[in-house]
Design a protein around this motif. Structure first.
Motif, PDB file in Angstrom:
ATOM      1  N   ASN A   1      -4.467   4.247   8.038  1.00 21.43           N
ATOM      2  CA  ASN A   1      -5.642   5.109   8.189  1.00 21.43           C
ATOM      3  C   ASN A   1      -5.331   6.560   7.850  1.00 21.43           C
ATOM      4  O   ASN A   1      -6.176   7.266   7.295  1.00 21.43           O
ATOM      5  N   LEU A   2      -4.124   7.022   8.172  1.00 21.73           N
ATOM      6  CA  LEU A   2      -3.745   8.380   7.775  1.00 21.73           C
ATOM      7  C   LEU A   2      -3.762   8.520   6.257  1.00 21.73           C
ATOM      8  O   LEU A   2      -4.285   9.498   5.710  1.00 21.73           O
ATOM      9  N   LEU A   3      -3.180   7.539   5.574  1.00 22.57           N
ATOM     10  CA  LEU A   3      -3.146   7.598   4.110  1.00 22.57           C
ATOM     11  C   LEU A   3      -4.525   7.415   3.501  1.00 22.57           C
ATOM     12  O   LEU A   3      -4.780   7.841   2.369  1.00 22.57           O
ATOM     13  N   LEU A   4      -5.429   6.791   4.245  1.00 21.27           N
ATOM     14  CA  LEU A   4      -6.815   6.657   3.786  1.00 21.27           C
ATOM     15  C   LEU A   4      -7.655   7.877   4.170  1.00 21.27           C
ATOM     16  O   LEU A   4      -8.838   7.952   3.838  1.00 21.27           O
ATOM     17  N   GLY A   5      -7.040   8.815   4.897  1.00 20.85           N
ATOM     18  CA  GLY A   5      -7.753  10.019   5.289  1.00 20.85           C
ATOM     19  C   GLY A   5      -8.639   9.851   6.497  1.00 20.85           C
ATOM     20  O   GLY A   5      -9.481  10.711   6.768  1.00 20.85           O
TER      21      GLY A   5
ATOM     22  N   VAL B   1      -2.769  19.170  -8.240  1.00 19.05           N
ATOM     23  CA  VAL B   1      -3.216  17.953  -8.931  1.00 19.05           C
ATOM     24  C   VAL B   1      -2.924  16.733  -8.058  1.00 19.05           C
ATOM     25  O   VAL B   1      -3.771  15.839  -7.901  1.00 19.05           O
ATOM     26  N   VAL B   2      -1.717  16.694  -7.463  1.00 17.42           N
ATOM     27  CA  VAL B   2      -1.330  15.566  -6.605  1.00 17.42           C
ATOM     28  C   VAL B   2      -2.214  15.516  -5.363  1.00 17.42           C
ATOM     29  O   VAL B   2      -2.725  14.455  -4.982  1.00 17.42           O
ATOM     30  N   LEU B   3      -2.409  16.661  -4.716  1.00 19.33           N
ATOM     31  CA  LEU B   3      -3.236  16.709  -3.516  1.00 19.33           C
ATOM     32  C   LEU B   3      -4.669  16.272  -3.817  1.00 19.33           C
ATOM     33  O   LEU B   3      -5.253  15.464  -3.080  1.00 19.33           O
ATOM     34  N   GLU B   4      -5.220  16.785  -4.903  1.00 20.92           N
ATOM     35  CA  GLU B   4      -6.618  16.481  -5.211  1.00 20.92           C
ATOM     36  C   GLU B   4      -6.798  15.016  -5.554  1.00 20.92           C
ATOM     37  O   GLU B   4      -7.790  14.391  -5.141  1.00 20.92           O
ATOM     38  N   ARG B   5      -5.844  14.443  -6.278  1.00 19.74           N
ATOM     39  CA  ARG B   5      -5.954  13.031  -6.640  1.00 19.74           C
ATOM     40  C   ARG B   5      -5.967  12.161  -5.388  1.00 19.74           C
ATOM     41  O   ARG B   5      -6.763  11.236  -5.268  1.00 19.74           O
ATOM     42  N   TRP B   6      -5.084  12.488  -4.437  1.00 17.69           N
ATOM     43  CA  TRP B   6      -5.045  11.700  -3.202  1.00 17.69           C
ATOM     44  C   TRP B   6      -6.295  11.947  -2.349  1.00 17.69           C
ATOM     45  O   TRP B   6      -6.921  11.005  -1.859  1.00 17.69           O
ATOM     46  N   ALA B   7      -6.672  13.216  -2.175  1.00 19.92           N
ATOM     47  CA  ALA B   7      -7.845  13.532  -1.357  1.00 19.92           C
ATOM     48  C   ALA B   7      -9.098  12.878  -1.924  1.00 19.92           C
ATOM     49  O   ALA B   7      -9.948  12.373  -1.184  1.00 19.92           O
ATOM     50  N   ASP B   8      -9.202  12.851  -3.241  1.00 21.64           N
ATOM     51  CA  ASP B   8     -10.375  12.239  -3.873  1.00 21.64           C
ATOM     52  C   ASP B   8     -10.422  10.745  -3.612  1.00 21.64           C
ATOM     53  O   ASP B   8     -11.497  10.161  -3.444  1.00 21.64           O
ATOM     54  N   SER B   9      -9.243  10.111  -3.531  1.00 29.62           N
ATOM     55  CA  SER B   9      -9.222   8.662  -3.281  1.00 29.62           C
ATOM     56  C   SER B   9      -9.626   8.340  -1.846  1.00 29.62           C
ATOM     57  O   SER B   9     -10.139   7.259  -1.564  1.00 29.62           O
TER      58      SER B   9
ATOM     59  N   GLY C   1       0.812  -1.208   0.000  1.00 32.53           N
ATOM     60  CA  GLY C   1       0.000   0.000   0.000  1.00 32.53           C
ATOM     61  C   GLY C   1       0.845   1.257   0.000  1.00 32.53           C
ATOM     62  O   GLY C   1       0.529   2.235  -0.697  1.00 32.53           O
ATOM     63  N   MET C   2       1.925   1.257   0.779  1.00 31.89           N
ATOM     64  CA  MET C   2       2.814   2.412   0.803  1.00 31.89           C
ATOM     65  C   MET C   2       3.470   2.621  -0.564  1.00 31.89           C
ATOM     66  O   MET C   2       3.581   3.749  -1.046  1.00 31.89           O
ATOM     67  N   ALA C   3       3.893   1.519  -1.193  1.00 33.92           N
ATOM     68  CA  ALA C   3       4.547   1.630  -2.501  1.00 33.92           C
ATOM     69  C   ALA C   3       3.590   2.210  -3.538  1.00 33.92           C
ATOM     70  O   ALA C   3       3.970   3.082  -4.339  1.00 33.92           O
ATOM     71  N   ALA C   4       2.355   1.741  -3.552  1.00 36.28           N
ATOM     72  CA  ALA C   4       1.373   2.277  -4.498  1.00 36.28           C
ATOM     73  C   ALA C   4       1.130   3.760  -4.232  1.00 36.28           C
ATOM     74  O   ALA C   4       0.969   4.564  -5.172  1.00 36.28           O
ATOM     75  N   THR C   5       1.118   4.162  -2.971  1.00 32.60           N
ATOM     76  CA  THR C   5       0.943   5.576  -2.640  1.00 32.60           C
ATOM     77  C   THR C   5       2.092   6.402  -3.184  1.00 32.60           C
ATOM     78  O   THR C   5       1.893   7.480  -3.760  1.00 32.60           O
ATOM     79  N   PHE C   6       3.316   5.911  -3.013  1.00 33.00           N
ATOM     80  CA  PHE C   6       4.482   6.647  -3.504  1.00 33.00           C
ATOM     81  C   PHE C   6       4.473   6.772  -5.026  1.00 33.00           C
ATOM     82  O   PHE C   6       4.992   7.734  -5.583  1.00 33.00           O
ATOM     83  N   ARG C   7       3.871   5.770  -5.709  1.00 30.54           N
ATOM     84  CA  ARG C   7       3.773   5.847  -7.170  1.00 30.54           C
ATOM     85  C   ARG C   7       2.633   6.763  -7.619  1.00 30.54           C
ATOM     86  O   ARG C   7       2.470   7.007  -8.812  1.00 30.54           O
ATOM     87  N   GLY C   8       1.844   7.231  -6.663  1.00 35.12           N
ATOM     88  CA  GLY C   8       0.703   8.067  -7.024  1.00 35.12           C
ATOM     89  C   GLY C   8      -0.507   7.262  -7.456  1.00 35.12           C
ATOM     90  O   GLY C   8      -1.494   7.827  -7.942  1.00 35.12           O
ATOM     91  N   ARG C   9      -0.474   5.944  -7.239  1.00 33.72           N
ATOM     92  CA  ARG C   9      -1.609   5.082  -7.611  1.00 33.72           C
ATOM     93  C   ARG C   9      -2.512   4.916  -6.386  1.00 33.72           C
ATOM     94  O   ARG C   9      -2.573   3.867  -5.748  1.00 33.72           O
ATOM     95  N   HIS C  10      -3.227   5.986  -6.067  1.00 29.89           N
ATOM     96  CA  HIS C  10      -3.941   6.032  -4.801  1.00 29.89           C
ATOM     97  C   HIS C  10      -5.095   5.035  -4.739  1.00 29.89           C
ATOM     98  O   HIS C  10      -5.364   4.456  -3.691  1.00 29.89           O
ATOM     99  N   ARG C  11      -5.801   4.839  -5.858  1.00 29.20           N
ATOM    100  CA  ARG C  11      -6.906   3.881  -5.826  1.00 29.20           C
ATOM    101  C   ARG C  11      -6.382   2.462  -5.639  1.00 29.20           C
ATOM    102  O   ARG C  11      -6.985   1.648  -4.934  1.00 29.20           O
ATOM    103  N   GLU C  12      -5.245   2.168  -6.248  1.00 29.35           N
ATOM    104  CA  GLU C  12      -4.622   0.851  -6.055  1.00 29.35           C
ATOM    105  C   GLU C  12      -4.159   0.689  -4.609  1.00 29.35           C
ATOM    106  O   GLU C  12      -4.302  -0.379  -4.015  1.00 29.35           O
TER     107      GLU C  12
END
Length: 951
Positions: free
Chosen positions: A607-611, A778-786, A565-576
């Protein structure tokens, strides 16, 4: 304090209150009103240094003022039996005044010439009249009063009680409370606190020491200045390199050791036996000690030890040694036969219910049984462990059997038990010493090192690991040793070498212990993350992905999901990333994970990364509780880091400051430079929120310095971000943009990016450099939206509002406020209302603007955010509203931050530090820290002066 080669000393550190009292006494005598103080403190407490300070102060006076006559004497053991030996030394500088025919001087001269003790009042009264007639102020200093001959002591104390109306100051120092004279005002010298001890050690070793060695010496000295000096002087290259355990006691034969050994000499045999028993089992309960004493003359035998200042009564009705340092001396000074007999007797008592104690500490042995009637309330497991320890110390059986008994007894202890004695790492170290086989010996040393590390003693852990290098050991033991060595390097801030060591440990362990191998990979990933090396993290995560197996244990699956999960986050693949992180967030709630602090931390981060800030706060709080219950001191700074992130997420900045202060203290105590840098950065951030520019700058600079020295880019980014927040609050937007560009270059981890993007957008809108801000958004919104987290979505909406046209901005701000209402961060809501109110004012809608600006101001004042409050007031004035002043503070109060003013007000009203802490939901240590700063800012020295200064 003795001088040491290569070190310098300042034993008056931490004695500010006592120093003030001595200077005040001298100043009163200078003005004609004398007095006396009796310094009470054990050997090495700094009594002589304080007497030197008083003598130096007496020598300094205003031009034209008569200088002091300083008379000094010191008790010497070899002269205690010589009448008037002490008075002879005291009056040495003025013996010429005794060669007169006056009756007073004849009495004194005759006593000093013959040493005849005539008794009565004649001589003490003559001494008083001699000092009164000196023609100038007099300072009398008598050190080691307990060793002065009785006639001299009585004469000096007679004078001390009668100098209130003459210019004579009398300072006495006594190391043994039982011999202190009555009727004299005492000034007890408590042990130095940790902060003062560290300052003393820094003075002693200007070149500095490794953080964990420094902490170990402070812990071993227990607030004794002389112990600090002697421990520092005893250090070797092996100590500094970590290949030898830090010294636990001052050197044998040193001043402190000799002073304590002198107290022990001459004790009756029965008394010495009981003192040895107490030294052999710290915290021995009253019932066990009473049963041991029954074979002698009972507890009455300890009266001689009490009179000598060797033992004191403990709260449970038993006895303890008067000083922890004395314990080591008492044990080592006893003969080997007496020590072994003491351990044998204790082992028998801890295994005997009959009450028949036939043993004798002098060497005749003890009966043994099957159960225990000692009254120890820690349970049977604790008694079995203590019994095994004493049997091993007495060598009461074959070495192999004793070692197995120790290991078995420790394994039976409940995991949540944090026994003070014997410490688990010492149990396993002793078991290793009794073990002959190389592989088993190495395994026990590795386990001992693990326990030492968890107990916050990294220096000890490293020295235990170094002993494994010379032994025969298989891949599993070597792998576990490398895992611990890498963890020690990681916490010490050596992120690059730690990552290499941990990866090597993982490969070793894969063949024998997959769970530990995966843990090694997780820690290697943490090292690369802290260093800002996301590429290496992704490589580690790919390696971990190849290890998945259907039959993996639950915790192993959670660790692999966490890395994925951390690796996917670092790649910007938030839904993955969401799928893996949700499995971690729910999986750590299973019973098999609930007792693992590491798993709870993974769940908190997920949970932090999930918001989900509330769930993150729950899990990380639980992780801290579990770590505390298990005595995992070494893990606490890291646990608090994640807890702080969850609290920051929700805008709980007071809690952030309190936990960061505790985390910084623990990081310093356990030699964890990485955590220390991060906690300093969080403290800088909370100072930025308050608008405390000086504190923010100091803490951020130190955090960035530490981070750069250890390659910890996350802490460097957080420290720089704190300064950027302060710049935005102070309308220095160009400076903020420049700092935020530096943050982006440090690796810009997601938690920092989420905090930085709103500041970047706000500042670039003011400076006209919005291209970079749009990319970050763009990066913030993509993550916040996920995550669908309303607080993060609100921040993204606010950023869009700032970048939008005037026609569109209002709708975006309204959307942001609606999302804020669904969230939990009141501070960020206020920031949005401030920006929205400013836009409405500029759009000539002052009425609508004032509603939002008032709400923002109220929140900022509640947070004590001075600069943001000033913004809100300025906007309200521009919107046509008369705004009340920033508060009804006095001029003094305006020098303080909001939290400092709260603390100062409560203290001025008479609240104690603990009461202030309870009222403000912070720790007493945090209150103490703020009070030091308050006193410094206001130029006061006491609570009384503070109360006079504040309304």
């Amino acid at each position: 304090m003795s001088c040491l080669t290569g070190v310098r000393s300042n034993s008056v550190r931490g004695r500010e209150k006592e120093s003030d009292a001595l200077r005040a006494l001298v100043d009163r005598a200078r003005a004609g009103a004398g007095g006396c103080l009796l310094l009470l403190g054990g050997p090495g407490a700094g009594k002589t240094a304080l007497l030197d300070l008083a003598a130096a102060h007496a020598a300094t006076g205003a031009p034209g003022e008569p200088g002091f006559l300083v008379l000094r004497t010191q008790g010497v053991a070899g002269e205690t039996h010589l009448p008037y030996a002490g008075l002879h030394a005291l009056l040495g500088p003025i013996t010429d005044r005794l060669d007169t025919p006056a009756a007073d001087t004849r009495v004194l001269a005759e006593a000093l010439r013959t040493g005849a003790d005539a008794g009565g009042l004649a001589l003490p009264a003559a001494l008083l009249r001699l000092l009164r007639a000196a023609g100038r102020p007099v300072l009398v200093c008598a050190d080691d009063l307990q060793r002065l001959d009785a006639p001299s002591r009585e004469a000096i104390c007679f004078v001390a009680r009668r100098v209130g109306t003459i210019p004579v100051a009398v300072l006495l120092a006594c190391a043994e409370p039982g011999t202190a004279p009555d009727g004299l005002p005492p000034l007890p010298l408590a042990p130095l606190d940790e902060r003062a001890s560290r300052q003393v050690l820094d003075d002693l070793v200007p070149d500095g020491l490794p953080g964990d060695l420094r902490t170990a010496l402070v812990r071993a000295a227990r607030g004794n200045p002389l112990a600090l000096a002697e421990l520092a002087g005893a250090l070797t290259d092996e100590h500094r390199e970590g290949t030898a355990p830090p010294p636990q006691t001052p050197p044998r034969g040193g001043r402190l050791w000799r002073a304590y050994a002198d107290r022990l000499r001459g004790l009756p045999a029965d008394t010495a036996d009981l003192v040895t028993l107490i030294a052999a089992d710290p915290g021995i309960d009253a019932v066990t000690l009473t049963r041991a004493a029954e074979a002698r003359s009972g507890l009455a035998a300890l009266e001689a030890a009490e009179a000598a200042g060797v033992v004191v009564e403990s709260p449970d009705g038993g006895f303890d040694l008067a000083d922890p340092l004395l314990r080591h001396v008492a044990y080592a000074e006893a003969s080997l036969a007496r020590r072994r007999a003491a351990h044998r007797l204790l082992a028998g008592l801890l295994g005997d219910v009959s009450g028949d104690v036939s043993g004798d500490v002098s060497g005749e042995g003890a009966g043994e049984g099957a159960a225990d009637a000692s009254g120890d309330d820690s349970g049977g497991e604790r008694r079995r462990l203590r019994r095994a320890w004493h049997r091993a110390a007495a060598l009461d059986g074959p070495a192999g059997e004793l070692a197995e008994d120790l290991v078995r007894a420790l394994a039976e202890m409940p995991k949540a038990t944090t026994a003070a004695f014997p410490e688990p790492f010492r149990v396993l170290e002793r078991a290793a010493e009794l073990t002959g086989h190389g592989e088993t010996k190495a395994a026990r040393l590795a386990a001992a090192a693990q326990h030492a590390w968890r107990a916050g003693q990294p220096q000890r852990a490293r020295s235990l690991l170094a002993r494994i290098d010379t032994l025969t050991a298989g891949a599993e033991v070597r792998g576990r040793a490398e895992l611990l060595r890498g963890s020690l390097e990681l916490r010490a801030g050596k992120t690059d070498s730690a990552c290499d060591t941990l990866l090597a440990a993982a490969e070793r362990l894969l063949r024998t212990d997959r769970e530990q191998a995966v843990r090694a990979l997780v820690r290697a990933g943490e090292a690369s993350y802290l260093a800002g090396d996301n590429r290496r993290f992704l490589t580690i995560a790919r390696r971990a992905e190849t290890l998945r197996r259907p039959d993996d244990a639950h915790l192993t699956r959670m660790a692999l999901e966490y890395l994925g999960g951390m690796a996917a986050t670092f790649r910007g693949r938030h839904r993955e990333a969401t799928a893996s992180l949700r499995r971690v967030a729910t999986g750590v709630m299973a019973p098999s994970s609930a007792g693992s602090p590491s798993a709870l931390v993974w769940g908190g981060v997920a949970n932090l990364l999930l918001g989900n800030g509330a769930a993150a706060l729950t899990l990380t709080s639980r992780a801290v509780e579990v770590a505390r219950a298990h005595g995992a001191v070494a893990s606490m700074p890291q646990m608090l880091e994640i807890l702080i992130q969850a609290q920051q997420w929700m805008g709980r900045y007071d809690a952030v400051a309190a936990n960061a202060m505790d985390g910084l203290r623990l990081a310093q105590e356990t030699g964890r430079a990485v955590s220390g840098a991060q906690h300093l950065a969080w403290l800088a951030f909370t100072a930025a929120v308050e608008g405390d520019e000086e504190t923010c700058a100091l803490r951020a600079a130190r955090a960035v310095e530490l981070a750069a020295a250890h390659g910890v880019s996350v802490a460097e980014a957080l420290g720089t971000l704190a300064l950027a927040h302060l710049d935005v609050a102070a309308n220095r937007h160009a400076d903020a943009v420049n700092r935020l560009r530096v943050v982006a270059r440090t690796g810009d981890p997601l938690v920092v990016r989420v905090m930085a993007t709103p500041l970047l957008v706000e500042s670039t809108v003011r400076t006209g450099e919005v291209a970079q801000a749009r990319d970050a958004l763009v990066v913030l919104e993509r993550w916040a939206d996920s995550t669908r987290d309303p607080d993060r979505l609100a921040l993204a909406a606010r950023c869009h509002a700032l970048l939008a046209s005037p026609d569109e901005a209002g709708e975006r701000f309204a959307q942001a406020l609606e999302l804020h209402r669904q969230g939990s961060c009141a501070f960020e809501t206020a920031r949005t209302r401030l920006l929205y109110g400013g836009m409405l004012r500029r759009s000539r809608r002052p009425g609508a603007a004032r509603e939002h600006l008032h709400g923002a101001l109220e929140t900022f004042e509640r947070y004590g955010a001075r600069l943001w409050s000033a913004h809100a007031r300025a906007e309200l004035r521009a919107a046509g509203e008369s705004v009340r002043p920033s508060g009804s503070r006095s001029e003094a109060g305006r020098l303080l931050t909001a939290q400092q003013f709260q603390i100062a007000t409560l203290v001025a009203e008479g609240a104690t530090n603990r009461e202030v802490a309870a009222r403000l939901f912070i720790s007493p240590r945090t209150v103490e820290h703020h009070l030091r700063n308050i006193f410094a800012r206001l130029g006061v020295r006491s609570r009384v002066e503070l109360a006079r200064l504040l309304p």
